[in-house]
Write a protein that holds these residues in place. Structure first.
Motif, PDB file in Angstrom:
ATOM      1  N   HIS A  60      33.811  40.657  34.430  1.00 30.35           N
ATOM      2  CA  HIS A  60      33.221  40.754  33.059  1.00 30.35           C
ATOM      3  C   HIS A  60      33.281  41.953  32.634  1.00 30.35           C
ATOM      4  O   HIS A  60      32.463  42.668  31.975  1.00 30.35           O
ATOM      5  CB  HIS A  60      31.605  40.536  33.471  1.00 30.35           C
ATOM      6  N   PHE A  61      34.725  42.339  32.097  1.00 29.21           N
ATOM      7  CA  PHE A  61      34.847  43.524  31.314  1.00 29.21           C
ATOM      8  C   PHE A  61      34.526  44.706  31.659  1.00 29.21           C
ATOM      9  O   PHE A  61      34.052  45.575  30.717  1.00 29.21           O
ATOM     10  CB  PHE A  61      34.362  43.220  29.921  1.00 29.21           C
ATOM     11  N   THR A  62      34.560  45.104  33.060  1.00 34.53           N
ATOM     12  CA  THR A  62      34.061  46.354  33.727  1.00 34.53           C
ATOM     13  C   THR A  62      35.085  47.263  33.327  1.00 34.53           C
ATOM     14  O   THR A  62      36.422  46.680  32.994  1.00 34.53           O
ATOM     15  CB  THR A  62      33.977  46.152  35.030  1.00 34.53           C
ATOM     16  N   PRO A  63      35.080  48.763  33.462  1.00 29.49           N
ATOM     17  CA  PRO A  63      36.021  49.744  33.243  1.00 29.49           C
ATOM     18  C   PRO A  63      37.318  49.534  33.708  1.00 29.49           C
ATOM     19  O   PRO A  63      38.523  49.403  32.777  1.00 29.49           O
ATOM     20  CB  PRO A  63      35.234  50.910  33.355  1.00 29.49           C
ATOM     21  N   LEU A  64      37.766  49.737  34.923  1.00 26.87           N
ATOM     22  CA  LEU A  64      39.246  49.527  35.601  1.00 26.87           C
ATOM     23  C   LEU A  64      39.803  48.303  34.981  1.00 26.87           C
ATOM     24  O   LEU A  64      40.842  48.282  34.320  1.00 26.87           O
ATOM     25  CB  LEU A  64      38.758  49.741  37.006  1.00 26.87           C
ATOM     26  N   PRO A  65      39.217  47.165  35.181  1.00 28.47           N
ATOM     27  CA  PRO A  65      40.189  45.939  34.737  1.00 28.47           C
ATOM     28  C   PRO A  65      40.405  46.019  33.042  1.00 28.47           C
ATOM     29  O   PRO A  65      41.582  45.763  32.862  1.00 28.47           O
ATOM     30  CB  PRO A  65      39.160  44.648  35.108  1.00 28.47           C
TER      31      PRO A  65
END
Lengths: 195, 195, 195, 195
Positions: free
Chosen positions: B99-104
């Protein structure tokens, strides 16, 4: 059976092999660096195999470029080569997921070895089809790369009993030898542009 | 090695990449809207990557269309570009599932950045092969898009530390810039119909 | 950008879509007929989608066959069509695994509807590119199939609220309408054999 | 619809089928020989199917090579053949994972049988399209291979009730019969090099 069909089919199979290998890098469920870290060996083995399949695609084209007709023997020699190349995703995935432990590393070498032999058999089938004045025979000359590679793969397979790091180093070295396209064929053949 | 073979192989690899990305949208076990809802971010990241791969396919063809011969450097620069494009399914799946978190989201930007650099390297390889009167050099001019894009990707990667929504907005904006095919090349090159 | 490249790329993507759909028929772990039985709906939905993708491939070729140049609008209209076709494996798998329950059956209809609209948009882009004397415009005439199909899909989507069996029957009927290749285009265009 | 498009699309689908079959050989989690051993039957069934798909690709090309025009009937007969070939990965995986037990072995035979019938139907469609002086009709003659194979597959399916080893032996024997490319067509047709 025309050469164009053989090239197009081989291109298709090799394009799929090189791409589905990436499916072995399974998307991790977590989102942190710790979730990504275990994928590093899988990624490295993917890079190595991508280079190897790229080399085979490149050299395969030089080989067929030097050929004019397609015989039944060439056709099955080509499918035989594609068969061993098709095992790259499996061998790559198993070696990567097990972090370069001995048996998976050795199996990877076996697949490399079988593909190298299959490539050599295809070369022979083309040379035989071209007869005594084979252009390809002149082009590949003594083919020291084609003869050295299987020996390197065998050395690496044996080496897995002692050090898998050294075995991997041999795989990398053997890839570097092939990375340069086979200029011998380019030199003998006249300049040519596919449509 | 003819240009036709290089185009056909690249087409094959890009067609497979754009299609296997959809395999990251895993079929849910349940049959309700609640089972479908968590797939929305995966779907959105698929749409973004589909557009990006479409852009690369489009521009890649303009690039090769402007080239006449295929050198060894071009061949490996092309495989290098395909390598980074082949990581799109992984980067897309990881970003979508998390869900578009920072690391990915940052890793997605890294893959975009590396693909942009690889595209630029391929452009340079073609220009060098064409010599001082390079048609492509004239066609791409100063190539402000090719130079702006990597900067945007870097900005987005840094931005993930502050706001992933803004980072995603930059990815979308960078795609929109490229969405228009590169008319500069079309203008310089004479009209031409493949087949 | 030549027509040949657009056709080859579309062929590649459609070939992959039609083939990876089969991956949704997961190999069961058991070996009895009871293990196989739950796959029947998955298989039936695969058959339906195989026919639909086959229809799209067939009609897509008639469409491009009638076109002479490739514009940027056509290119993106084509990618837009491929995008919706690429969702067939997901929609097919979800509908099959859930044994044709309402929501998955409706979603399948949405994908069919969007693909039909995208096909129509591509048709318009080609007609516009051909100008007032468009050969394709003459060939498709009033295009009653292209106008009836979306209405049928909408009817089927609504129908899932009442009876999914009837909705499926509409999907099958709409496929049968298209199963006959578009002879209108064949009649107007002169005979032609690709190389 | 030109012959070249039909060949290219069929090539693409067959190339993908032959390659995704290898995905059924799942990478084991362990790294020992004991983890690899259970994959032997999966591997053997992969080899058998690889040979079968290779045979179909080879004969398919001889068939289309002998044809000049593409009719709607041929097009759908061809898609029908591709449909049954697309079930090879599933049938192969199920038979391999269940170690050649009766039902999966019988289902494998059913897929072989349906593909053989579909091939025969395609042959008839081409012969009909060529009219009374059909070159292909002369070339295939009485087509004893095409008539013997379905009988062998039926024999093997029945045989699974008694001995799956014998059934597998029949599959191998039927493959060996086809392994030689269909020289009858080669003899009648004049020498020909694609493109």
């Amino acid at each position: 059976m025309g050469k164009g069909r053989l090239e197009a089919f081989s291109d298709g199979v090799i394009a799929i092999i090189i791409t589905i290998m990436v499916l072995e890098i399974k998307v991790p469920h977590g989102e942190s660096l710790d979730d990504l870290a275990p994928l590093l060996p899988v990624f490295l083995s993917y890079v190595l195999s991508f280079v190897y399949v790229g080399i085979y695609w490149n050299n395969h084209h030089h080989l067929l470029h030097a050929s004019t007709t397609v015989t039944g023997a060439m056709l099955w020699a080509n499918l035989h080569l594609l068969f061993w190349l098709s095992l790259f995703p499996f061998a790559t995935g198993w070696m990567g997921e097990n972090h370069f432990t001995p048996l998976p590393t050795a199996l990877y070498g076996v697949v490399l070895l079988m593909a190298a032999i299959a490539y050599y058999v295809l070369e022979l089938a083309i040379i035989r089809a071209q007869g005594p004045d084979s252009l390809l025979k002149k082009a590949v000359g003594r083919d020291w790369k084609g003869k050295l590679s299987p020996l390197l793969y065998i050395a690496a397979i044996v080496m897995t009993l002692i050090s898998t790091a050294l075995a991997e180093a041999i795989y990398v070295a053997a890839a570097l030898i092939w990375l340069v396209p086979d200029r011998r064929i380019e030199h003998v053949l006249p300049a040519h542009h596919d449509h």
